[in-house]
Scaffold this active site. Structure first.
Site, PDB file in Angstrom:
ATOM      1  N   ASP A 134       0.814  -1.225   0.000  1.00 17.24           N
ATOM      2  CA  ASP A 134       0.000   0.000   0.000  1.00 17.24           C
ATOM      3  C   ASP A 134       0.848   1.277   0.000  1.00 17.24           C
ATOM      4  OD1 ASP A 134      -2.243  -1.706   0.297  1.00 17.24           O
ATOM      5  OD2 ASP A 134      -1.891  -1.755   2.453  1.00 17.24           O
ATOM      6  N   LYS A 185       2.287   2.303  -5.059  1.00 15.32           N
ATOM      7  CA  LYS A 185       3.021   1.843  -6.248  1.00 15.32           C
ATOM      8  C   LYS A 185       2.216   2.108  -7.520  1.00 15.32           C
ATOM      9  CE  LYS A 185       3.264  -2.302  -4.452  1.00 15.32           C
ATOM     10  NZ  LYS A 185       2.859  -2.014  -3.067  1.00 15.32           N
ATOM     11  N   GLY A 227      -4.282  -3.942  -4.364  1.00  7.83           N
ATOM     12  CA  GLY A 227      -5.189  -2.890  -4.795  1.00  7.83           C
ATOM     13  C   GLY A 227      -4.371  -1.669  -5.157  1.00  7.83           C
ATOM     14  N   HIS A 228      -4.368  -1.341  -6.437  1.00  9.71           N
ATOM     15  CA  HIS A 228      -3.598  -0.174  -6.897  1.00  9.71           C
ATOM     16  C   HIS A 228      -4.554   0.903  -7.376  1.00  9.71           C
ATOM     17  CE1 HIS A 228       0.148  -2.873  -7.735  1.00  9.71           C
ATOM     18  NE2 HIS A 228      -0.100  -2.698  -6.459  1.00  9.71           N
ATOM     19  N   THR A 229      -4.458   2.071  -6.770  1.00 11.26           N
ATOM     20  CA  THR A 229      -5.337   3.173  -7.164  1.00 11.26           C
ATOM     21  C   THR A 229      -4.546   4.166  -7.996  1.00 11.26           C
ATOM     22  OG1 THR A 229      -6.479   2.900  -5.069  1.00 11.26           O
ATOM     23  CG2 THR A 229      -6.903   4.952  -6.244  1.00 11.26           C
ATOM     24  N   GLN A 258       1.950  -5.852  -3.318  1.00  9.32           N
ATOM     25  CA  GLN A 258       2.217  -6.022  -1.882  1.00  9.32           C
ATOM     26  C   GLN A 258       3.532  -5.342  -1.482  1.00  9.32           C
ATOM     27  OE1 GLN A 258       1.127  -9.296  -3.482  1.00  9.32           O
ATOM     28  NE2 GLN A 258      -0.874  -8.430  -3.098  1.00  9.32           N
ATOM     29  N   VAL A 271       3.851  13.982  -3.480  1.00 10.43           N
ATOM     30  CA  VAL A 271       3.314  14.926  -2.493  1.00 10.43           C
ATOM     31  C   VAL A 271       1.790  15.016  -2.577  1.00 10.43           C
ATOM     32  CG1 VAL A 271       5.406  16.306  -2.223  1.00 10.43           C
ATOM     33  CG2 VAL A 271       3.819  16.838  -4.084  1.00 10.43           C
TER      34      VAL A 271
HETATM   35  P1  IMP Z   1      -3.176 -12.790   1.424  1.00  8.98           P
HETATM   36  O1  IMP Z   1      -2.184 -12.235   0.459  1.00  8.98           O
HETATM   37  O2  IMP Z   1      -4.599 -12.454   1.090  1.00  8.98           O
HETATM   38  O3  IMP Z   1      -2.954 -14.251   1.683  1.00  8.98           O
HETATM   39  O4  IMP Z   1      -2.924 -12.058   2.842  1.00  8.98           O
HETATM   40  C1  IMP Z   1      -1.737 -12.266   3.593  1.00  8.98           C
HETATM   41  C2  IMP Z   1      -1.309 -10.975   4.287  1.00  8.98           C
HETATM   42  O5  IMP Z   1      -0.864 -10.053   3.311  1.00  8.98           O
HETATM   43  C3  IMP Z   1      -2.419 -10.266   5.054  1.00  8.98           C
HETATM   44  O6  IMP Z   1      -1.833  -9.638   6.191  1.00  8.98           O
HETATM   45  C4  IMP Z   1      -2.897  -9.200   4.092  1.00  8.98           C
HETATM   46  O7  IMP Z   1      -3.485  -8.103   4.746  1.00  8.98           O
HETATM   47  C5  IMP Z   1      -1.582  -8.823   3.432  1.00  8.98           C
HETATM   48  N1  IMP Z   1      -1.761  -8.295   2.081  1.00  8.98           N
HETATM   49  C6  IMP Z   1      -2.014  -8.979   0.951  1.00  8.98           C
HETATM   50  N2  IMP Z   1      -2.074  -8.150  -0.106  1.00  8.98           N
HETATM   51  C7  IMP Z   1      -1.841  -6.915   0.359  1.00  8.98           C
HETATM   52  C8  IMP Z   1      -1.729  -5.631  -0.276  1.00  8.98           C
HETATM   53  O8  IMP Z   1      -1.846  -5.458  -1.499  1.00  8.98           O
HETATM   54  N3  IMP Z   1      -1.467  -4.592   0.560  1.00  8.98           N
HETATM   55  C9  IMP Z   1      -1.281  -4.740   1.890  1.00  8.98           C
HETATM   56  N4  IMP Z   1      -1.362  -5.906   2.520  1.00  8.98           N
HETATM   57  C10 IMP Z   1      -1.636  -6.993   1.759  1.00  8.98           C
END
Ligand code: IMP
Length: 430
Positions: free
Chosen positions: A13, A16, A40-42, A222, A412
């Site tokens: 988050d 990116k 999730g990319h915004t 991630q 910024v």
């Molecule tokens: P999973 O990838 O759904 O198996 O989740 C495993 C861990 O990775 C959890 O703590 C999620 O909240 C975290 N996680 C997975 N994808 C993201 C992301 O895109 N951003 C932030 N945390 C993520």
């Protein structure tokens, strides 16, 4: 060979998506290399907000080819919904290609994700419930179905029947009813038909581009500390978001990477369970969450917020062999008299300056903070380094000195234009 990897330097988050959008227009190919629709990319551009979970954000550029890489796991329904939604927002997109080696996420993966989480009780990981872990489990167990097989009508029905039989046995162990194979087959065959034109062998496409000297951007999802091997195991995702993952999930070797930029927030956030030494469980944490709108793009969960952890960031710089940092959300940190950064930890009374591999040690560390002067004012108007308050610049200098990695780009604000490029030479090479 101007190739660039964009990697999340913290727990995901880090914004990116915005960077991929900004730089994606300069690349001929944007290849996402890991994860699935847990990401999730915004992207906010021209007053419009686009949300991507699977499709590389580079698709917004008409002349760019966006590849869903071989290291990914793909929910066909989610991908089609995303494609339709994006096309409804913008009719002229780049070219989409899906790797025939990417694995498919089916409903049983999502069901098992939730059932396994429930069974973990107090040791829940806090997954996104998108079936990501179970899909990668099948990949490793060598019973996964890849996109190439999925879109082949001579292969898919029989393979699917075999796997559903196994999954129904597993679901019975959790006391769940068996899945209806015929109904699922019908639904998923329809998705396969729509996706077939997009599925290709992507290794040669990526290799030809890289060896042909074209600009290729490898898009991470991630973040580093969610990496299956290098993250805070077991509170991790099931893939490799680190720079190394760009090789594993796209079909190139490490010597083909020219530059790696690590995206980090000016503070730290985490979604889901697991250690977080600098977490702020007070008004300051709440303030950052509110002002930074720190809620998950995929799940809507409130993110845990805390001060910048430089011990972690330095580890990330080294692990990812980062050429430079992309520091985001500097605008959100505006308004504090002083700000803190972790520059060491105390573990069982001893001072350490590294991230302990043992997660249960990492859970017990207490951060040692260095306090720096805060800044105020609206940073969103700044377009060059000199426009930034002197305290913000001192903060960036401190980050660089500690991590030995220079800030290359600053963000910024959420918009494409709210970006300051400091070191163009670190992006595509001099
Ligand atoms: P999973 O990838 O759904 O198996 O989740 C495993 C861990 O990775 C959890 O703590 C999620 O909240 C975290 N996680 C997975 N994808 C993201 C992301 O895109 N951003 C932030 N945390 C993520």
């Amino acid at each position: 060979m101007p190739t660039l990897v964009i990697v999340g330097a913290q727990w995901g988050d880090e914004a990116k998506g915005k960077l991929v959008d900004v730089l994606g227009g300069e690349a001929e190919l944007v290849v996402r290399y890991s994860g699935g629709n847990n990401a999730g990319h915004t992207v906010i551009t021209g007053g419009q907000e686009f949300k991507f979970h699977l499709i590389p954000a580079g698709i917004l550029h008409r002349d760019t080819t966006a590849i869903v890489g071989s290291g990914m796991v793909v929910c066909p329904k989610g991908l089609l919904e995303e494609l339709d939604r994006t096309l409804a927002q913008k009719s002229e997109l780049g070219t989409l290609i899906i790797s025939s080696a990417a694995h498919v996420v089916f409903p049983y993966h999502r069901m098992l994700d939730s059932l396994e989480e429930e069974a973990r009780g107090n040791n829940r990981i806090g997954t996104t419930s998108r079936g990501i872990g179970p899909a990668y489990q099948d990949k490793v167990a060598r019973i996964g179905i890849r996109m190439g097989e999925f879109v082949d009508p001579n292969v898919f029905p029989a393979r699917f029947a075999e796997v559903v039989k196994v999954k129904n046995q597993l679901l019975a162990m959790f006391g769940k009813d068996p899945l209806d194979l015929d109904a699922l087959l019908e639904e998923y065959t329809a998705y396969a038909e729509r996706l077939r034109p997009y599925v290709k062998d992507t290794d040669p496409i990526v290799q030809d581009a890289v060896y042909g000297g074209k600009r290729v951007l490898f898009e991470g999802a991630q973040g580093t500390f969610l990496d299956l091997d290098s993250g805070t195991y077991p509170y991790v995702t099931s893939s490799h978001p680190t720079t190394g993952g760009a090789c594993l999930g796209t079909g190139i070797g490490p010597r083909m990477i020219d530059s790696a930029l690590g995206v980090c927030k000016a503070y730290t956030t985490r979604v889901g369970a697991g250690p977080f030494p600098t977490e702020l469980l007070d008004d300051v944490g709440e303030w950052i969450r509110q002002h930074g709108k720190e809620y998950g793009t995929t799940t809507g969960r409130g993110r845990r917020c805390g001060w910048l952890d430089l011990v972690m960031l330095r580890h990330s710089c080294r692990l990812n062999s980062l050429s430079g940092l992309v520091v985001t959300r500097l605008d959100i940190l505006s308004g504090f008299e002083t700000v803190k950064v972790a520059t060491g930890y105390k573990l069982d009374g001893e001072e350490i300056n590294y991230v302990p591999t043992n997660t249960f040690d990492f859970e017990r560390v207490e951060p040692i903070y260095t306090e720096l002067k805060g800044w105020s004012g609206d940073l969103r108007k700044c377009r060059k380094l000199e426009d930034l308050p002197v305290e913000t610049r001192a903060y960036l200098d401190f980050m660089e000195e500690y991590t030995q990695t220079p800030p290359a780009i600053l963000s910024v604000g959420p918009d494409r234009d709210e970006t300051i490029v400091l070191r163009p030479d670190l992006i595509w090479g001099a």
